[in-house]
Design a protein around this motif. Structure first.
Motif, PDB file in Angstrom:
ATOM      1  N   MET A  23      81.913  23.577  43.239  1.00 18.67           N
ATOM      2  CA  MET A  23      81.936  22.896  44.481  1.00 18.67           C
ATOM      3  C   MET A  23      82.508  21.477  44.430  1.00 18.67           C
ATOM      4  SD  MET A  23      77.927  21.161  44.134  1.00 18.67           S
ATOM      5  CE  MET A  23      77.538  19.688  44.339  1.00 18.67           C
ATOM      6  N   SER A  24      83.018  21.234  45.666  1.00 15.99           N
ATOM      7  CA  SER A  24      83.736  19.831  45.513  1.00 15.99           C
ATOM      8  C   SER A  24      82.834  18.747  45.940  1.00 15.99           C
ATOM      9  CB  SER A  24      84.977  20.034  46.716  1.00 15.99           C
ATOM     10  OG  SER A  24      84.754  19.126  47.582  1.00 15.99           O
ATOM     11  N   TRP A  25      82.877  17.456  45.105  1.00 15.00           N
ATOM     12  CA  TRP A  25      82.147  16.416  45.337  1.00 15.00           C
ATOM     13  C   TRP A  25      82.630  15.180  45.020  1.00 15.00           C
ATOM     14  CZ3 TRP A  25      80.944  13.753  40.816  1.00 15.00           C
ATOM     15  CH2 TRP A  25      81.096  14.344  39.652  1.00 15.00           C
ATOM     16  N   THR A  26      82.025  14.132  45.397  1.00 14.51           N
ATOM     17  CA  THR A  26      82.428  12.568  45.436  1.00 14.51           C
ATOM     18  C   THR A  26      81.242  11.841  44.680  1.00 14.51           C
ATOM     19  OG1 THR A  26      83.527  13.017  47.739  1.00 14.51           O
ATOM     20  CG2 THR A  26      83.299  10.687  46.822  1.00 14.51           C
ATOM     21  N   PRO A  27      81.894  11.301  43.793  1.00 13.91           N
ATOM     22  CA  PRO A  27      80.795  10.524  42.864  1.00 13.91           C
ATOM     23  C   PRO A  27      80.200   9.334  43.817  1.00 13.91           C
ATOM     24  CG  PRO A  27      83.023  10.769  41.674  1.00 13.91           C
ATOM     25  CD  PRO A  27      83.250  11.104  43.175  1.00 13.91           C
ATOM     26  N   GLY A  28      78.882   9.254  43.744  1.00 18.66           N
ATOM     27  CA  GLY A  28      78.230   8.436  44.095  1.00 18.66           C
ATOM     28  C   GLY A  28      77.888   8.642  45.701  1.00 18.66           C
ATOM     29  N   SER A  29      78.267   9.817  46.312  1.00 24.16           N
ATOM     30  CA  SER A  29      77.950  10.136  47.698  1.00 24.16           C
ATOM     31  C   SER A  29      76.547  10.165  47.628  1.00 24.16           C
ATOM     32  CB  SER A  29      78.722  11.214  47.879  1.00 24.16           C
ATOM     33  OG  SER A  29      78.310  12.543  47.372  1.00 24.16           O
ATOM     34  N   PRO A  30      75.726  10.188  49.118  1.00 22.98           N
ATOM     35  CA  PRO A  30      74.378  10.177  48.955  1.00 22.98           C
ATOM     36  C   PRO A  30      73.828  11.567  48.343  1.00 22.98           C
ATOM     37  CG  PRO A  30      75.258   9.456  51.251  1.00 22.98           C
ATOM     38  CD  PRO A  30      76.647   9.811  50.146  1.00 22.98           C
ATOM     39  N   GLU A  31      74.683  12.695  48.834  1.00 21.56           N
ATOM     40  CA  GLU A  31      74.262  14.090  48.393  1.00 21.56           C
ATOM     41  C   GLU A  31      74.176  14.270  46.630  1.00 21.56           C
ATOM     42  OE1 GLU A  31      77.538  14.281  50.022  1.00 21.56           O
ATOM     43  OE2 GLU A  31      76.183  13.551  51.698  1.00 21.56           O
ATOM     44  N   ILE A  32      75.023  13.326  46.240  1.00 25.24           N
ATOM     45  CA  ILE A  32      75.136  13.480  44.682  1.00 25.24           C
ATOM     46  C   ILE A  32      74.102  12.414  43.930  1.00 25.24           C
ATOM     47  CG2 ILE A  32      76.629  13.111  42.549  1.00 25.24           C
ATOM     48  CD1 ILE A  32      77.428  15.497  43.882  1.00 25.24           C
ATOM     49  N   LYS A  33      73.869  11.308  44.726  1.00 24.95           N
ATOM     50  CA  LYS A  33      72.948  10.349  44.225  1.00 24.95           C
ATOM     51  C   LYS A  33      71.773  10.958  44.429  1.00 24.95           C
ATOM     52  CE  LYS A  33      74.600   5.713  45.474  1.00 24.95           C
ATOM     53  NZ  LYS A  33      74.312   5.063  43.835  1.00 24.95           N
ATOM     54  N   SER A  34      71.284  11.820  45.647  1.00 25.45           N
ATOM     55  CA  SER A  34      70.083  12.352  45.652  1.00 25.45           C
ATOM     56  C   SER A  34      69.676  13.469  44.657  1.00 25.45           C
ATOM     57  CB  SER A  34      69.921  12.983  47.238  1.00 25.45           C
ATOM     58  OG  SER A  34      70.424  14.145  47.179  1.00 25.45           O
ATOM     59  N   LEU A  35      70.620  13.957  43.589  1.00 24.22           N
ATOM     60  CA  LEU A  35      70.275  14.767  42.633  1.00 24.22           C
ATOM     61  C   LEU A  35      69.452  14.154  41.467  1.00 24.22           C
ATOM     62  CD1 LEU A  35      73.677  16.490  42.229  1.00 24.22           C
ATOM     63  CD2 LEU A  35      71.616  17.262  43.790  1.00 24.22           C
ATOM     64  N   ILE A  88      80.345  -0.515  30.376  1.00 27.07           N
ATOM     65  CA  ILE A  88      79.877  -0.018  31.500  1.00 27.07           C
ATOM     66  C   ILE A  88      79.809   1.619  31.170  1.00 27.07           C
ATOM     67  CG2 ILE A  88      80.823  -1.680  32.972  1.00 27.07           C
ATOM     68  CD1 ILE A  88      83.300   0.115  33.384  1.00 27.07           C
ATOM     69  N   SER A  89      79.098   2.308  32.161  1.00 30.31           N
ATOM     70  CA  SER A  89      79.159   3.988  32.043  1.00 30.31           C
ATOM     71  C   SER A  89      79.609   4.450  33.426  1.00 30.31           C
ATOM     72  CB  SER A  89      77.714   4.343  31.819  1.00 30.31           C
ATOM     73  OG  SER A  89      77.357   4.092  30.531  1.00 30.31           O
ATOM     74  N   GLY A  90      80.161   5.605  33.598  1.00 28.63           N
ATOM     75  CA  GLY A  90      80.314   6.257  34.970  1.00 28.63           C
ATOM     76  C   GLY A  90      79.744   7.681  34.566  1.00 28.63           C
ATOM     77  N   GLN A  91      78.782   7.851  35.596  1.00 29.37           N
ATOM     78  CA  GLN A  91      78.053   9.108  36.034  1.00 29.37           C
ATOM     79  C   GLN A  91      78.247   9.542  37.125  1.00 29.37           C
ATOM     80  OE1 GLN A  91      77.418  12.241  35.305  1.00 29.37           O
ATOM     81  NE2 GLN A  91      75.902  11.909  33.525  1.00 29.37           N
ATOM     82  N   ALA A  92      78.247  10.752  37.881  1.00 32.64           N
ATOM     83  CA  ALA A  92      78.353  11.363  39.046  1.00 32.64           C
ATOM     84  C   ALA A  92      77.639  10.340  40.095  1.00 32.64           C
ATOM     85  CB  ALA A  92      77.757  12.787  38.914  1.00 32.64           C
ATOM     86  N   TYR A  93      76.391   9.692  39.812  1.00 26.33           N
ATOM     87  CA  TYR A  93      75.928   9.170  40.814  1.00 26.33           C
ATOM     88  C   TYR A  93      76.281   7.716  40.995  1.00 26.33           C
ATOM     89  CZ  TYR A  93      73.742   7.286  36.284  1.00 26.33           C
ATOM     90  OH  TYR A  93      73.423   6.838  35.122  1.00 26.33           O
ATOM     91  N   ASN A  94      77.257   7.217  40.246  1.00 24.13           N
ATOM     92  CA  ASN A  94      78.002   6.088  40.362  1.00 24.13           C
ATOM     93  C   ASN A  94      79.298   6.173  41.508  1.00 24.13           C
ATOM     94  OD1 ASN A  94      77.477   5.433  36.928  1.00 24.13           O
ATOM     95  ND2 ASN A  94      76.582   4.049  38.448  1.00 24.13           N
ATOM     96  N   SER A  95      79.186   4.847  42.013  1.00 22.94           N
ATOM     97  CA  SER A  95      80.525   4.867  42.961  1.00 22.94           C
ATOM     98  C   SER A  95      81.479   3.792  42.703  1.00 22.94           C
ATOM     99  CB  SER A  95      79.950   4.866  44.470  1.00 22.94           C
ATOM    100  OG  SER A  95      79.473   3.474  44.633  1.00 22.94           O
ATOM    101  N   PRO A  96      82.774   3.765  43.014  1.00 21.00           N
ATOM    102  CA  PRO A  96      83.435   2.617  42.642  1.00 21.00           C
ATOM    103  C   PRO A  96      82.880   1.131  43.051  1.00 21.00           C
ATOM    104  CG  PRO A  96      84.818   4.407  43.801  1.00 21.00           C
ATOM    105  CD  PRO A  96      83.507   4.854  43.597  1.00 21.00           C
ATOM    106  N   ALA A  97      82.184   1.236  44.323  1.00 18.63           N
ATOM    107  CA  ALA A  97      81.450   0.145  44.689  1.00 18.63           C
ATOM    108  C   ALA A  97      80.495  -0.604  43.608  1.00 18.63           C
ATOM    109  CB  ALA A  97      80.532   0.409  46.051  1.00 18.63           C
TER     110      ALA A  97
END
Ligand SMILES: Cc1ncc(COP(=O)(O)O)c(C=O)c1O
Length: 383
Positions: free
Chosen positions: A1-13, A361-370
């Motif tokens: 599946m294609s996904w964007t880090p920090g998008s509402p769908e991914i954060k909701s996981l 700093i860490s980077g995980q799918a729920y993070n966004s550049p913001a």
């Protein structure tokens, strides 16, 4: 599946508090809702019939989940055990060796305090020596890490204890080269991969260390209390679980599978954690997490007016990075962490190495550049 880090769908996981900018996946991980749901179902099952769950069906269920984990980390399941955390894995490895007075254990000076404490105990109780390999930081290239260990080895060196990913400085260590060094110099090697599973692809058989331990509750996003411990064929029969229980001397798995009555649902909910990662795609996850951190560390370093401690070489860091604080920082690491959380609801650790404070700093799918921009703008105004 294609996904964007920090998008509402991914954060909701994830179940994380949406009011907090969570930039510390590295410390304890964060468990997705799907894993928590499976764990809750397993808890219900356990409490409905504890004897069936923890007694009759346990050995077969433990073996099944272990096989799945073994495939993920490229290990022969005969040498792989589940443990609660990397601290326990380190304890099992250190306990397996027949230490002689004067034996030296070489550990990187970026090493984790709890692990060094385990060695300090051997210093007190068994007369071994703790020797630190001094890894330069800022670092130009990976070969400097191997050189640091090579220079610390003496004829008394019995073991190299190597971090796969360092805690305070988030560096990836060249473990294949370090295992080769240990072999060439006749030393044992224990790899502390507390942050590695999930963050980095693993092939433990190809690596060929004597011992390897790593957490699954960090970057595999398993429930808290899930980790691996691997012993090479030479060591399996001589290695005991960190807690002595019914399985003592009955076999490697018999020893590790039963640490006494415990909540086995963390281990048994591992299939949901693998499914979560499979859906995002492990390779995509690694690449996107790394990209978040690459951009984030540049932005934070710019805001702080500091140089980055190493290049963007992907072999030097994965889903975490440490950025040095300018000298004369107001406050200790824990004070800075508490201040960021209290005043800005940003959760990020401040580590220290060689007298210098770093923001890690860490980077995980729920993070966004913001998230990194928020951190950078707050740090820029720190005085
Ligand atoms: C390098 C290293 N080793 C060991 C540990 C201990 O992990 P745990 O507390 O899960 O046992 C950590 C924790 O972050 C770590 O970074």
């Amino acid at each position: 599946m294609s996904w964007t880090p920090g998008s509402p769908e991914i954060k909701s996981l994830w179940a994380l508090d949406p009011r907090v900018v969570y930039l510390n996946h590295g410390s304890f991980g964060a468990t997705p809702r799907s894993v928590l749901a499976m764990q809750a179902e397993l808890r219900d099952e356990m409490e409905a019939e504890p004897i069936e769950f923890l007694g009759r069906s346990w050995p077969a269920r433990a073996a099944e989940v272990r096989e799945r984990v073994a495939r993920f980390v490229g290990a022969d399941p005969r040498g792989l055990a589940l443990v609660t955390n990397a601290t326990q894995g380190v304890a099992a490895a250190l306990d397996a060796v027949d230490w002689r007075e004067g034996d030296e254990i070489v550990v990187g000076d970026h090493g984790y305090n709890a692990v060094k404490q385990a060695i300090r105990r051997l210093v007190v109780e068994r007369g071994v020596r703790l020797v630190e390999a001094r890894i330069p930081f800022p670092l130009q290239e990976r070969a400097q890490i191997v050189d640091a260990f090579a220079q610390a080895i003496t004829p008394r060196t019995r073991m190299l204890l190597v971090d796969h990913v360092t805690s305070a400085t988030a560096l990836l260590c060249p473990v294949f080269e370090l295992v080769a060094l240990a072999r060439a110099r006749g030393c044992l090697v224990l790899v502390d991969g507390a942050h590695a599973p999930g963050m980095l692809p693993l092939d433990l058989e190809a690596l060929g260390a004597d011992f390897y331990t790593g957490n699954l509750h960090k970057w595999v996003c398993a429930a808290k209390g899930c980790a691996i411990f691997y012993a090479s064929p030479d060591w399996r029969e001589r290695t005991h679980a960190p807690v002595t229980s019914h399985g003592y001397t009955l076999g490697f798995h018999e020893e590790f599978d039963w640490p006494g009555t415990f909540d086995a649902t963390a281990w048994l909910s591992l299939p949901a954690a693998f499914e979560h990662g499979d859906r995002l795609g492990w390779q995509a996850l690694r690449a996107k997490n790394h990209a978040l951190v690459r951009e984030g560390r540049a932005e934070v370093a710019h805001a702080l007016g500091v140089e980055l401690p190493h290049s963007d070489d992907e072999l030097l860091y994965g889903a975490m990075a440490a950025i040095p604080f300018p000298r004369g920082t107001p406050g200790s690491g824990p004070e800075l962490n508490a201040r960021l959380y209290a005043e800005h609801r940003i959760e990020v650790p401040f580590t220290s190495y060689d007298g210098r404070i770093f923001v890690r700093i860490s980077g995980q799918a729920y993070n966004s550049p913001a998230d990194y921009s928020s951190l950078a703008s707050v740090l820029a105004s720190f005085g």
